[in-house]
Design a protein around this motif. Structure first.
Motif, PDB file in Angstrom:
ATOM      1  N   LEU A 317       0.823  -1.208   0.000  1.00  0.00           N
ATOM      2  CA  LEU A 317       0.000   0.000   0.000  1.00  0.00           C
ATOM      3  C   LEU A 317       0.856   1.256   0.000  1.00  0.00           C
ATOM      4  O   LEU A 317       1.699   1.454   0.876  1.00  0.00           O
ATOM      5  CB  LEU A 317      -0.913   0.020   1.232  1.00  0.00           C
ATOM      6  N   LEU A 318       0.596   2.103  -0.994  1.00  0.00           N
ATOM      7  CA  LEU A 318       1.159   3.454  -1.043  1.00  0.00           C
ATOM      8  C   LEU A 318      -0.026   4.412  -0.991  1.00  0.00           C
ATOM      9  O   LEU A 318      -0.834   4.464  -1.915  1.00  0.00           O
ATOM     10  CB  LEU A 318       1.972   3.659  -2.326  1.00  0.00           C
ATOM     11  N   THR A 319      -0.153   5.159   0.099  1.00  0.00           N
ATOM     12  CA  THR A 319      -1.361   5.939   0.361  1.00  0.00           C
ATOM     13  C   THR A 319      -1.035   7.367   0.774  1.00  0.00           C
ATOM     14  O   THR A 319       0.073   7.651   1.262  1.00  0.00           O
ATOM     15  CB  THR A 319      -2.201   5.266   1.479  1.00  0.00           C
ATOM     16  N   ASN A 320      -2.011   8.244   0.592  1.00  0.00           N
ATOM     17  CA  ASN A 320      -1.903   9.567   1.189  1.00  0.00           C
ATOM     18  C   ASN A 320      -1.911   9.418   2.707  1.00  0.00           C
ATOM     19  O   ASN A 320      -2.385   8.422   3.253  1.00  0.00           O
ATOM     20  CB  ASN A 320      -3.069  10.460   0.754  1.00  0.00           C
ATOM     21  N   TYR A 321      -1.411  10.429   3.389  1.00  0.00           N
ATOM     22  CA  TYR A 321      -1.389  10.400   4.854  1.00  0.00           C
ATOM     23  C   TYR A 321      -2.772  10.725   5.400  1.00  0.00           C
ATOM     24  O   TYR A 321      -3.443  11.644   4.936  1.00  0.00           O
ATOM     25  CB  TYR A 321      -0.375  11.413   5.385  1.00  0.00           C
ATOM     26  N   GLN A 322      -3.215   9.935   6.383  1.00  0.00           N
ATOM     27  CA  GLN A 322      -4.418  10.214   7.164  1.00  0.00           C
ATOM     28  C   GLN A 322      -4.017  10.304   8.634  1.00  0.00           C
ATOM     29  O   GLN A 322      -3.155   9.558   9.104  1.00  0.00           O
ATOM     30  CB  GLN A 322      -5.464   9.116   6.990  1.00  0.00           C
ATOM     31  N   PHE A 329      -0.678   1.660  12.342  1.00  0.00           N
ATOM     32  CA  PHE A 329       0.427   1.160  11.531  1.00  0.00           C
ATOM     33  C   PHE A 329       1.677   2.012  11.715  1.00  0.00           C
ATOM     34  O   PHE A 329       1.592   3.205  12.006  1.00  0.00           O
ATOM     35  CB  PHE A 329       0.052   1.160  10.041  1.00  0.00           C
ATOM     36  N   GLU A 330       2.820   1.360  11.505  1.00  0.00           N
ATOM     37  CA  GLU A 330       4.096   2.072  11.505  1.00  0.00           C
ATOM     38  C   GLU A 330       4.441   2.411  10.056  1.00  0.00           C
ATOM     39  O   GLU A 330       4.623   1.513   9.224  1.00  0.00           O
ATOM     40  CB  GLU A 330       5.188   1.211  12.134  1.00  0.00           C
ATOM     41  N   ILE A 331       4.504   3.694   9.774  1.00  0.00           N
ATOM     42  CA  ILE A 331       4.774   4.145   8.410  1.00  0.00           C
ATOM     43  C   ILE A 331       6.184   3.737   7.996  1.00  0.00           C
ATOM     44  O   ILE A 331       7.139   3.813   8.771  1.00  0.00           O
ATOM     45  CB  ILE A 331       4.590   5.667   8.300  1.00  0.00           C
ATOM     46  N   ASP A 332       6.298   3.244   6.771  1.00  0.00           N
ATOM     47  CA  ASP A 332       7.527   2.731   6.154  1.00  0.00           C
ATOM     48  C   ASP A 332       7.920   1.347   6.674  1.00  0.00           C
ATOM     49  O   ASP A 332       8.906   0.770   6.219  1.00  0.00           O
ATOM     50  CB  ASP A 332       8.717   3.690   6.325  1.00  0.00           C
ATOM     51  N   LYS A 333       7.128   0.816   7.600  1.00  0.00           N
ATOM     52  CA  LYS A 333       7.332  -0.570   8.044  1.00  0.00           C
ATOM     53  C   LYS A 333       6.134  -1.435   7.660  1.00  0.00           C
ATOM     54  O   LYS A 333       6.308  -2.570   7.201  1.00  0.00           O
ATOM     55  CB  LYS A 333       7.539  -0.630   9.554  1.00  0.00           C
ATOM     56  N   ASP A 334       4.907  -0.928   7.836  1.00  0.00           N
ATOM     57  CA  ASP A 334       3.691  -1.685   7.524  1.00  0.00           C
ATOM     58  C   ASP A 334       3.027  -1.197   6.229  1.00  0.00           C
ATOM     59  O   ASP A 334       2.293  -1.944   5.585  1.00  0.00           O
ATOM     60  CB  ASP A 334       2.670  -1.554   8.654  1.00  0.00           C
ATOM     61  N   LEU A 335       3.253   0.049   5.904  1.00  0.00           N
ATOM     62  CA  LEU A 335       2.713   0.682   4.691  1.00  0.00           C
ATOM     63  C   LEU A 335       3.581   1.903   4.406  1.00  0.00           C
ATOM     64  O   LEU A 335       4.439   2.270   5.206  1.00  0.00           O
ATOM     65  CB  LEU A 335       1.240   1.084   4.867  1.00  0.00           C
ATOM     66  N   VAL A 336       3.337   2.535   3.260  1.00  0.00           N
ATOM     67  CA  VAL A 336       4.128   3.708   2.875  1.00  0.00           C
ATOM     68  C   VAL A 336       3.173   4.837   2.523  1.00  0.00           C
ATOM     69  O   VAL A 336       2.148   4.615   1.870  1.00  0.00           O
ATOM     70  CB  VAL A 336       5.057   3.393   1.685  1.00  0.00           C
ATOM     71  N   CYS A 337       3.509   6.054   2.983  1.00  0.00           N
ATOM     72  CA  CYS A 337       2.680   7.230   2.703  1.00  0.00           C
ATOM     73  C   CYS A 337       3.413   8.196   1.778  1.00  0.00           C
ATOM     74  O   CYS A 337       4.643   8.280   1.802  1.00  0.00           O
ATOM     75  CB  CYS A 337       2.331   7.959   3.996  1.00  0.00           C
ATOM     76  N   PHE A 338       2.645   8.921   0.978  1.00  0.00           N
ATOM     77  CA  PHE A 338       3.219   9.991   0.162  1.00  0.00           C
ATOM     78  C   PHE A 338       2.621  11.322   0.577  1.00  0.00           C
ATOM     79  O   PHE A 338       1.512  11.387   1.107  1.00  0.00           O
ATOM     80  CB  PHE A 338       3.003   9.736  -1.332  1.00  0.00           C
ATOM     81  N   ASP A 343       6.851  13.134  -4.221  1.00  0.00           N
ATOM     82  CA  ASP A 343       7.126  12.100  -3.221  1.00  0.00           C
ATOM     83  C   ASP A 343       6.559  10.757  -3.666  1.00  0.00           C
ATOM     84  O   ASP A 343       7.213   9.714  -3.530  1.00  0.00           O
ATOM     85  CB  ASP A 343       6.515  12.523  -1.889  1.00  0.00           C
ATOM     86  N   MET A 344       5.340  10.759  -4.212  1.00  0.00           N
ATOM     87  CA  MET A 344       4.730   9.519  -4.714  1.00  0.00           C
ATOM     88  C   MET A 344       5.584   8.902  -5.810  1.00  0.00           C
ATOM     89  O   MET A 344       5.848   7.684  -5.791  1.00  0.00           O
ATOM     90  CB  MET A 344       3.327   9.801  -5.249  1.00  0.00           C
ATOM     91  N   MET A 345       6.018   9.706  -6.765  1.00  0.00           N
ATOM     92  CA  MET A 345       6.805   9.190  -7.897  1.00  0.00           C
ATOM     93  C   MET A 345       8.126   8.591  -7.419  1.00  0.00           C
ATOM     94  O   MET A 345       8.542   7.529  -7.897  1.00  0.00           O
ATOM     95  CB  MET A 345       7.049  10.304  -8.902  1.00  0.00           C
ATOM     96  N   GLU A 346       8.767   9.264  -6.485  1.00  0.00           N
ATOM     97  CA  GLU A 346      10.039   8.746  -5.959  1.00  0.00           C
ATOM     98  C   GLU A 346       9.842   7.416  -5.241  1.00  0.00           C
ATOM     99  O   GLU A 346      10.675   6.496  -5.370  1.00  0.00           O
ATOM    100  CB  GLU A 346      10.661   9.775  -5.015  1.00  0.00           C
ATOM    101  N   LYS A 347       8.742   7.295  -4.507  1.00  0.00           N
ATOM    102  CA  LYS A 347       8.502   6.057  -3.758  1.00  0.00           C
ATOM    103  C   LYS A 347       8.059   4.919  -4.671  1.00  0.00           C
ATOM    104  O   LYS A 347       8.418   3.763  -4.436  1.00  0.00           O
ATOM    105  CB  LYS A 347       7.494   6.323  -2.643  1.00  0.00           C
ATOM    106  N   ILE A 348       7.284   5.214  -5.710  1.00  0.00           N
ATOM    107  CA  ILE A 348       6.954   4.171  -6.694  1.00  0.00           C
ATOM    108  C   ILE A 348       8.233   3.645  -7.321  1.00  0.00           C
ATOM    109  O   ILE A 348       8.467   2.434  -7.415  1.00  0.00           O
ATOM    110  CB  ILE A 348       6.008   4.715  -7.787  1.00  0.00           C
ATOM    111  N   ASP A 349       9.085   4.557  -7.770  1.00  0.00           N
ATOM    112  CA  ASP A 349      10.342   4.172  -8.414  1.00  0.00           C
ATOM    113  C   ASP A 349      11.218   3.345  -7.470  1.00  0.00           C
ATOM    114  O   ASP A 349      11.776   2.309  -7.851  1.00  0.00           O
ATOM    115  CB  ASP A 349      11.078   5.436  -8.862  1.00  0.00           C
ATOM    116  N   TYR A 350      11.298   3.777  -6.211  1.00  0.00           N
ATOM    117  CA  TYR A 350      12.155   3.091  -5.244  1.00  0.00           C
ATOM    118  C   TYR A 350      11.669   1.669  -4.976  1.00  0.00           C
ATOM    119  O   TYR A 350      12.451   0.705  -5.028  1.00  0.00           O
ATOM    120  CB  TYR A 350      12.209   3.886  -3.939  1.00  0.00           C
ATOM    121  N   TYR A 351      10.383   1.519  -4.697  1.00  0.00           N
ATOM    122  CA  TYR A 351       9.894   0.203  -4.287  1.00  0.00           C
ATOM    123  C   TYR A 351       9.720  -0.760  -5.460  1.00  0.00           C
ATOM    124  O   TYR A 351       9.710  -1.980  -5.248  1.00  0.00           O
ATOM    125  CB  TYR A 351       8.596   0.350  -3.481  1.00  0.00           C
ATOM    126  N   LEU A 352       9.627  -0.248  -6.665  1.00  0.00           N
ATOM    127  CA  LEU A 352       9.663  -1.146  -7.823  1.00  0.00           C
ATOM    128  C   LEU A 352      11.060  -1.722  -8.016  1.00  0.00           C
ATOM    129  O   LEU A 352      11.222  -2.807  -8.595  1.00  0.00           O
ATOM    130  CB  LEU A 352       9.217  -0.410  -9.089  1.00  0.00           C
TER     131      LEU A 352
END
Length: 389
Positions: A317-322, A329-338, A343-352
């Motif tokens: 899961l890559l989600t906006n912050y709520q 959840f622990e961010i960057d351990k259980d899920l990732v926020c943009f 920021d979203m593009m960098e994280k998509i690129d990184y995790y792919l």
């Protein structure tokens, strides 16, 4: 122990029904396809009266809140449990919310606090959860892998075909400019929704010269600002954000989108149409390397069902912050926020490019959901809080 469940539109109803059966309740159901009015519906009222006269039920339960059900339960002295999955839920501004039969379970903490501050009794904060039983036997075939595998996916509406904002074209330019300013400002901030706060009385007085808010006084309490901030402005913000973020993702990555919205003008995406909630959606989440979530702006602080469904079905899961995400959840351990498109593009690129880290996050989130956040655990909490366990 006998209970009555009333089913209308809404996800999670079968899960609640099956969990109650599992807990040895005898569950009667009223299922109706359309509702003629949330406050008055002769057909539904007669069905309820017939049931309540014939049987002695421990409680009546629904997903979301229906004033007509509350009125009938109040009349017959039966507990009425309403667990919300939508936010805001406009029926929570009905004058019936003060009926003594009601027990509210609200997944959005801001909405919960609003009810508490309005003096509503028997209101509890209860987040949504994952329907582990319904999805436990998920089987992935080779055909499924070919059909659903992708780098990035998004499931949901872009609201292109159903936004009320288009009806504001006839407003004076200064009003349209004011609302455009609110929309523009809100798009820059995740985790805090302030649209309703910016609608002062003078603006609403001017707006009502051009828009009629029907039935706002007879049955409901102070809903005009909330209605406009969410149905008009909030949905429009969401529509623009979802389109903007998906366009940005598709500018570099191939994106699969499952929606009924017309997205033919967005390049580099594959629109696969609607997806079945129980049979297909879990496979999309499992087989997408990255699942995007862009939360509807009318959900102020809480976690939408989509978050639980993606993580529970072992999706990344890559989600906006709520605001409430760190509570569960622990961010960057259980899920990732943009926080932005960049920021979203960098994280998509990184995790792919980092499969091992992505798979570790998937398992961390999945284990946490299965241990602490299953729907069955939520139902147990409800029964304990109303004194039925």
């Amino acid at each position: 122990m006998k209970v009555l469940m009333c089913n209308w539109k809404g996800l999670g109803q079968e899960a609640v029904y099956n969990i109650l059966l599992k807990k040895n309740y005898c569950v009667d159901r009223i299922i109706w396809q359309e509702i003629r009015g949330f406050e008055e519906d002769e057909y539904l009222e007669n069905c309820l009266i017939e049931k309540l006269r014939m049987e002695r039920y421990q409680f009546v339960i629904t997903i979301n809140y229906f004033p007509i059900i509350s009125k009938t339960c109040e009349r017959y002295g039966v507990k009425y449990i309403a667990w919300t999955t939508d936010s805001p839920l406009y029926t929570l501004f009905s004058k019936t919310i003060y009926n003594s039969c009601n027990y509210f379970f609200i997944f959005d903490r801001d909405s919960y606090m609003d009810l508490k501050n309005r003096g509503v009794s028997n209101v509890y904060y209860l987040p949504l959860g994952f329907d582990a039983d319904s999805f436990s036997n998920l089987e992935i075939t080779e055909n499924d892998k070919e059909k659903y595998s992708c780098d990035v996916s998004f499931v949901g509406s872009l609201y292109r075909e159903r936004t009320y904002y288009q009806y504001l074209e006839r407003l004076p330019e200064y009003l349209k400019g004011y609302f455009e300013g609110i929309i523009s400002a809100q798009q820059k901030i995740w985790g805090y929704n302030f649209m309703e706060e910016l609608l002062d009385d003078s603006i609403m007085k001017e707006l009502k010269k051009y828009i009629s808010f029907v039935d706002s006084e007879k049955n409901y309490i102070g809903t005009e600002k909330l209605l406009f901030a969410n149905s008009f402005l909030g949905v429009e913000v969401t529509a623009r954000e979802r389109e903007r973020y998906i366009r940005e993702a598709a500018s570099k990555f191939l994106v699969d989108i499952y929606t009924g919205s017309d997205v033919s003008d967005i390049r580099n995406i594959r629109n696969k149409g609607y997806v079945d909630y129980l049979q297909e959606m879990p496979k999309v989440f499992r087989l997408s390397k990255i699942n995007l979530n862009i939360t509807l702006r009318t959900i102020k602080s809480g976690l939408p069902l989509r978050i639980w469904d993606i993580i529970g079905n072992q999706g990344f899961l890559l989600t906006n912050y709520q605001e409430e995400i760190p509570d569960f959840f622990e961010i960057d351990k259980d899920l990732v926020c943009f926080e932005s498109e960049k920021d979203m593009m960098e994280k998509i690129d990184y995790y792919l490019k980092h499969d091992d880290e992505r798979k570790e996050i998937i398992q961390n989130g999945y284990q946490k959901v299965m241990k602490y956040h299953r729907m069955e655990q939520r139902i147990t909490q409800i029964l304990e809080l109303i004194g039925e366990n």
